[in-house]
Design an enzyme around this catalytic site. Structure first.
Site, PDB file in Angstrom:
ATOM      1  N   ARG A   1     -23.230  -4.812 -30.177  1.00  0.00           N
ATOM      2  CA  ARG A   1     -21.991  -5.467 -29.731  1.00  0.00           C
ATOM      3  C   ARG A   1     -21.126  -4.540 -28.892  1.00  0.00           C
ATOM      4  O   ARG A   1     -19.891  -4.617 -28.947  1.00  0.00           O
ATOM      5  CB  ARG A   1     -21.174  -5.974 -30.927  1.00  0.00           C
ATOM      6  CG  ARG A   1     -21.872  -7.025 -31.769  1.00  0.00           C
ATOM      7  CD  ARG A   1     -21.950  -8.344 -31.029  1.00  0.00           C
ATOM      8  NE  ARG A   1     -22.445  -9.402 -31.878  1.00  0.00           N
ATOM      9  CZ  ARG A   1     -21.677 -10.262 -32.536  1.00  0.00           C
ATOM     10  NH1 ARG A   1     -20.380 -10.201 -32.425  1.00  0.00           N
ATOM     11  NH2 ARG A   1     -22.226 -11.194 -33.271  1.00  0.00           N
TER      12      ARG A   1
ATOM     13  N   ARG B   1     -15.130  -7.481 -28.234  1.00  0.00           N
ATOM     14  CA  ARG B   1     -13.671  -7.621 -28.385  1.00  0.00           C
ATOM     15  C   ARG B   1     -12.905  -6.321 -28.598  1.00  0.00           C
ATOM     16  O   ARG B   1     -11.693  -6.287 -28.438  1.00  0.00           O
ATOM     17  CB  ARG B   1     -13.364  -8.574 -29.537  1.00  0.00           C
ATOM     18  CG  ARG B   1     -13.549 -10.017 -29.131  1.00  0.00           C
ATOM     19  CD  ARG B   1     -13.138 -10.931 -30.255  1.00  0.00           C
ATOM     20  NE  ARG B   1     -14.072 -10.836 -31.364  1.00  0.00           N
ATOM     21  CZ  ARG B   1     -13.822 -11.316 -32.578  1.00  0.00           C
ATOM     22  NH1 ARG B   1     -12.672 -11.883 -32.844  1.00  0.00           N
ATOM     23  NH2 ARG B   1     -14.726 -11.207 -33.536  1.00  0.00           N
TER      24      ARG B   1
ATOM     25  N   ARG C   1     -11.614 -12.500 -21.459  1.00  0.00           N
ATOM     26  CA  ARG C   1     -11.599 -13.652 -22.374  1.00  0.00           C
ATOM     27  C   ARG C   1     -10.311 -14.458 -22.263  1.00  0.00           C
ATOM     28  O   ARG C   1     -10.276 -15.626 -22.653  1.00  0.00           O
ATOM     29  CB  ARG C   1     -11.832 -13.187 -23.812  1.00  0.00           C
ATOM     30  CG  ARG C   1     -13.262 -12.916 -24.140  1.00  0.00           C
ATOM     31  CD  ARG C   1     -14.060 -14.209 -24.316  1.00  0.00           C
ATOM     32  NE  ARG C   1     -13.850 -14.782 -25.636  1.00  0.00           N
ATOM     33  CZ  ARG C   1     -13.420 -15.997 -25.888  1.00  0.00           C
ATOM     34  NH1 ARG C   1     -13.098 -16.780 -24.888  1.00  0.00           N
ATOM     35  NH2 ARG C   1     -13.277 -16.421 -27.113  1.00  0.00           N
TER      36      ARG C   1
ATOM     37  N   ASP D   1     -25.415 -14.704 -26.328  1.00  0.00           N
ATOM     38  CA  ASP D   1     -25.260 -14.881 -27.772  1.00  0.00           C
ATOM     39  C   ASP D   1     -26.547 -15.451 -28.341  1.00  0.00           C
ATOM     40  O   ASP D   1     -27.303 -16.119 -27.637  1.00  0.00           O
ATOM     41  CB  ASP D   1     -24.091 -15.821 -28.093  1.00  0.00           C
ATOM     42  CG  ASP D   1     -23.624 -15.610 -29.529  1.00  0.00           C
ATOM     43  OD1 ASP D   1     -22.816 -14.699 -29.771  1.00  0.00           O
ATOM     44  OD2 ASP D   1     -24.103 -16.346 -30.423  1.00  0.00           O
TER      45      ASP D   1
ATOM     46  N   TYR E   1     -27.433 -21.174 -39.047  1.00  0.00           N
ATOM     47  CA  TYR E   1     -26.247 -21.558 -38.263  1.00  0.00           C
ATOM     48  C   TYR E   1     -26.264 -23.036 -37.923  1.00  0.00           C
ATOM     49  O   TYR E   1     -25.235 -23.712 -37.954  1.00  0.00           O
ATOM     50  CB  TYR E   1     -26.172 -20.744 -36.962  1.00  0.00           C
ATOM     51  CG  TYR E   1     -25.377 -19.466 -37.103  1.00  0.00           C
ATOM     52  CD1 TYR E   1     -23.988 -19.500 -37.245  1.00  0.00           C
ATOM     53  CD2 TYR E   1     -26.004 -18.228 -37.093  1.00  0.00           C
ATOM     54  CE1 TYR E   1     -23.261 -18.328 -37.377  1.00  0.00           C
ATOM     55  CE2 TYR E   1     -25.272 -17.056 -37.228  1.00  0.00           C
ATOM     56  CZ  TYR E   1     -23.897 -17.110 -37.364  1.00  0.00           C
ATOM     57  OH  TYR E   1     -23.176 -15.957 -37.506  1.00  0.00           O
TER      58      TYR E   1
HETATM   59  C1  LIG Z   1     -24.956 -13.462 -35.761  1.00  0.00           C
HETATM   60  C2  LIG Z   1     -24.836 -13.190 -34.271  1.00  0.00           C
HETATM   61  C3  LIG Z   1     -24.071 -13.952 -33.333  1.00  0.00           C
HETATM   62  N1  LIG Z   1     -24.243 -13.352 -32.094  1.00  0.00           N
HETATM   63  C4  LIG Z   1     -25.051 -12.257 -32.207  1.00  0.00           C
HETATM   64  C5  LIG Z   1     -25.474 -12.159 -33.559  1.00  0.00           C
HETATM   65  C6  LIG Z   1     -26.453 -11.146 -34.104  1.00  0.00           C
HETATM   66  C7  LIG Z   1     -25.812  -9.842 -34.368  1.00  0.00           C
HETATM   67  C8  LIG Z   1     -24.925  -9.819 -35.563  1.00  0.00           C
HETATM   68  O1  LIG Z   1     -25.396 -10.047 -36.670  1.00  0.00           O
HETATM   69  O2  LIG Z   1     -23.735  -9.532 -35.365  1.00  0.00           O
HETATM   70  C9  LIG Z   1     -25.515 -11.357 -31.151  1.00  0.00           C
HETATM   71  C10 LIG Z   1     -24.629 -11.034 -30.032  1.00  0.00           C
HETATM   72  N2  LIG Z   1     -23.433 -11.597 -29.700  1.00  0.00           N
HETATM   73  C11 LIG Z   1     -22.931 -11.004 -28.586  1.00  0.00           C
HETATM   74  C12 LIG Z   1     -23.896 -10.074 -28.116  1.00  0.00           C
HETATM   75  C13 LIG Z   1     -23.743  -9.438 -26.742  1.00  0.00           C
HETATM   76  C14 LIG Z   1     -24.166  -8.164 -26.400  1.00  0.00           C
HETATM   77  C15 LIG Z   1     -23.562  -6.982 -27.136  1.00  0.00           C
HETATM   78  O3  LIG Z   1     -24.072  -6.671 -28.244  1.00  0.00           O
HETATM   79  O4  LIG Z   1     -22.695  -6.318 -26.570  1.00  0.00           O
HETATM   80  C16 LIG Z   1     -24.950 -10.051 -29.042  1.00  0.00           C
HETATM   81  C17 LIG Z   1     -26.182  -9.183 -29.078  1.00  0.00           C
HETATM   82  C18 LIG Z   1     -21.661 -11.271 -27.932  1.00  0.00           C
HETATM   83  C19 LIG Z   1     -20.562 -11.871 -28.721  1.00  0.00           C
HETATM   84  N3  LIG Z   1     -20.647 -12.878 -29.610  1.00  0.00           N
HETATM   85  C20 LIG Z   1     -19.397 -13.200 -30.046  1.00  0.00           C
HETATM   86  C21 LIG Z   1     -18.430 -12.365 -29.421  1.00  0.00           C
HETATM   87  C22 LIG Z   1     -16.920 -12.453 -29.565  1.00  0.00           C
HETATM   88  C23 LIG Z   1     -16.495 -13.769 -29.039  1.00  0.00           C
HETATM   89  C24 LIG Z   1     -15.074 -13.879 -28.585  1.00  0.00           C
HETATM   90  O5  LIG Z   1     -14.747 -13.299 -27.565  1.00  0.00           O
HETATM   91  O6  LIG Z   1     -14.326 -14.613 -29.252  1.00  0.00           O
HETATM   92  C25 LIG Z   1     -19.169 -11.533 -28.571  1.00  0.00           C
HETATM   93  C26 LIG Z   1     -18.621 -10.490 -27.653  1.00  0.00           C
HETATM   94  C27 LIG Z   1     -19.067 -14.254 -31.022  1.00  0.00           C
HETATM   95  C28 LIG Z   1     -19.972 -14.479 -32.148  1.00  0.00           C
HETATM   96  N4  LIG Z   1     -21.305 -14.784 -32.050  1.00  0.00           N
HETATM   97  C29 LIG Z   1     -21.828 -14.893 -33.320  1.00  0.00           C
HETATM   98  C30 LIG Z   1     -20.768 -14.673 -34.241  1.00  0.00           C
HETATM   99  C31 LIG Z   1     -20.914 -14.689 -35.747  1.00  0.00           C
HETATM  100  C32 LIG Z   1     -19.608 -14.440 -33.514  1.00  0.00           C
HETATM  101  C33 LIG Z   1     -18.189 -14.260 -34.018  1.00  0.00           C
HETATM  102  C34 LIG Z   1     -17.948 -12.984 -34.652  1.00  0.00           C
HETATM  103  C35 LIG Z   1     -17.799 -11.838 -33.691  1.00  0.00           C
HETATM  104  O7  LIG Z   1     -16.971 -11.902 -32.780  1.00  0.00           O
HETATM  105  O8  LIG Z   1     -18.480 -10.827 -33.887  1.00  0.00           O
HETATM  106  C36 LIG Z   1     -23.245 -15.158 -33.605  1.00  0.00           C
END
Ligand SMILES: Cc1c2[nH]c(c1CCC(=O)O)Cc1[nH]c(c(CCC(=O)O)c1C)Cc1[nH]c(c(CCC(=O)O)c1C)Cc1[nH]c(c(C)c1CCC(=O)O)C2
Length: 364
Positions: free
Chosen positions: A30, A34, A43, A81, A160
């Site tokens: 990640r 954020r 965003r 994502d 999910y």
């Molecule tokens: C379970 C999962 C998700 N997404 C992802 C997973 C597997 C990794 C893990 O277990 O954390 C994977 C993911 N999501 C995102 C990336 C992008 C690349 C990176 O790693 O920089 C990657 C590799 C962007 C994202 N995915 C998300 C954001 C934040 C979204 C926002 O701006 O509101 C980002 C940058 C949102 C997201 N997406 C998901 C959740 C649960 C959330 C909300 C919680 C959070 O913010 O961490 C599903």
């Protein structure tokens, strides 16, 4: 195949394939997210999935941490994502600010698999925007570091799609496993088939390494993990590699991250992945003893250590590097994604220490 700029830093690819490296490579799960003010600024202007679907924006954000931490990161991960696969299957997924993903109309009963999901998913049609973003980003990286592609693991995606968002118990998804095991397996297979096509497409588009995020693996008992996760993540490694080989293409290193599945380390080191990503609950010595050098290990600092002061971060990084060993079969990372309220300066201390201590230990 597109012609891409020459790769200048291949540390992570060498480490993943078990070759010696001058220091252990590092990236942060990640890393584009954020905790970065430049991401939050984007965003404010754009919805999350609009960014994912707009290759230019996805490229820009993928590069944000690479540019901020100039020379300190050894890989970029494409901004996207894991939930783009449920979208490709026909489900609506929204990203609620501060709350995470939300499915307004999740799967409720097994019949929904036939009524709510597309029968056939053409990944080029539904997810072509990810391929475009990968190709554009790989060019924009200009060979600075390799680009990682990714998917969610089938069990995590199924969960999910049934829970409709985050959940502390996964009771709805587990009700499927224990009330409708046959239908659950059918759904898992449907998701797996798309995962395979999608990863192959990402590799063809320019991904130089790929990671499978089975983030909810550890929610399953070891017995159920062997039924509802392991067979599907195994198929993904097997079939991605087999199909690329059949087409005369080179495969890329593959990483499996099953968060919480400490019990599965032995199985995970035998199913065709090059690298296993570990969460922070696994002791490095234990992981090394079980995996016996068959795979590269990645991880595993508790992401919350980045809330500690700089000295504590340095001490923890040194302890981790000493325990894993830095010259071979090791990629430094956190044990899960970086948290949204971490100070980006603390992430920098983490990265700088990995470089400094990594070189120091290798030259001993
Ligand atoms: C379970 C999962 C998700 N997404 C992802 C997973 C597997 C990794 C893990 O277990 O954390 C994977 C993911 N999501 C995102 C990336 C992008 C690349 C990176 O790693 O920089 C990657 C590799 C962007 C994202 N995915 C998300 C954001 C934040 C979204 C926002 O701006 O509101 C980002 C940058 C949102 C997201 N997406 C998901 C959740 C649960 C959330 C909300 C919680 C959070 O913010 O961490 C599903």
């Amino acid at each position: 195949m597109t012609d891409f700029p020459l790769l200048k830093n291949d540390l992570i690819l060498r480490a993943a394939l078990g070759k010696k490296t001058e220091r252990a490579p590092v990236w942060i799960m990640r890393q584009a997210g954020r905790y970065l003010p430049e991401f939050r600024a984007m965003r404010e202007k754009y919805d999350f999935f609009t960014i994912c679907r707009t290759p230019k924006l996805a490229t820009l954000i993928t590069l944000q941490p690479i540019e901020r931490y100039d020379g300190l990161l050894d890989a970029a991960i494409i901004f996207s994502d894991i939930l783009v696969i449920p979208q490709a299957l026909g489900l609506v997924v929204e990203m609620l600010p501060g709350q995470g993903p939300h499915f307004p109309d999740p799967l409720k009963v097994p019949q929904d698999v036939d009524t709510k999901l597309r029968k056939h998913v053409d990944v080029h049609e539904e997810l072509g925007y990810v391929f475009e973003a990968i190709t554009m980003t790989r060019k924009a990286l200009n060979g600075r570091v390799p680009l990682i592609g990714f998917i969610g693991g089938p069990w995590t995606l199924m969960a999910y799609m049934i829970e409709g968002g985050g959940s502390s118990t996964l009771s709805k998804a587990k009700t499927w496993l224990f009330s409708y095991p046959k239908e659950s397996k059918r759904l898992l297979q449907k998701i797996t088939d798309i995962c395979i096509d999608f990863l192959i497409g990402q590799i063809k588009a320019g991904a130089q390494m790929v990671q499978v995020f089975e983030s909810w693996g550890g929610e399953l008992s070891p017995y159920d993990f062997n039924i509802f996760s392991l067979p599907y993540i195994t198929q993904i490694a097997d079939k991605v590699k087999a199909q690329l080989k059949q087409e005369g293409m080179e495969s890329v290193p593959m990483t499996i991250f099953c968060k919480g599945s400490w019990y599965a380390l032995e199985s995970l080191s035998n199913i065709g992945y090059d690298t296993i990503s570990l969460d922070w609950t696994i002791d490095p010595a234990h992981a090394k003893a079980i995996t016996k050098g068959r795979v590269t290990l990645q991880g595993n600092m508790d992401p919350n250590v980045l809330y500690g002061d700089h000295e504590e971060i340095r001490i923890t990084v040194r302890r981790m590097l000493e325990a894993f060993g830095t010259g071979e079969k090791y990629i430094v990372n956190l044990g899960h994604g970086i948290l949204p309220t971490v100070d980006p300066e603390n992430a920098k201390v983490f990265l700088e220490t990995v470089h400094k201590v990594g070189l120091e230990l290798n030259n001993k």
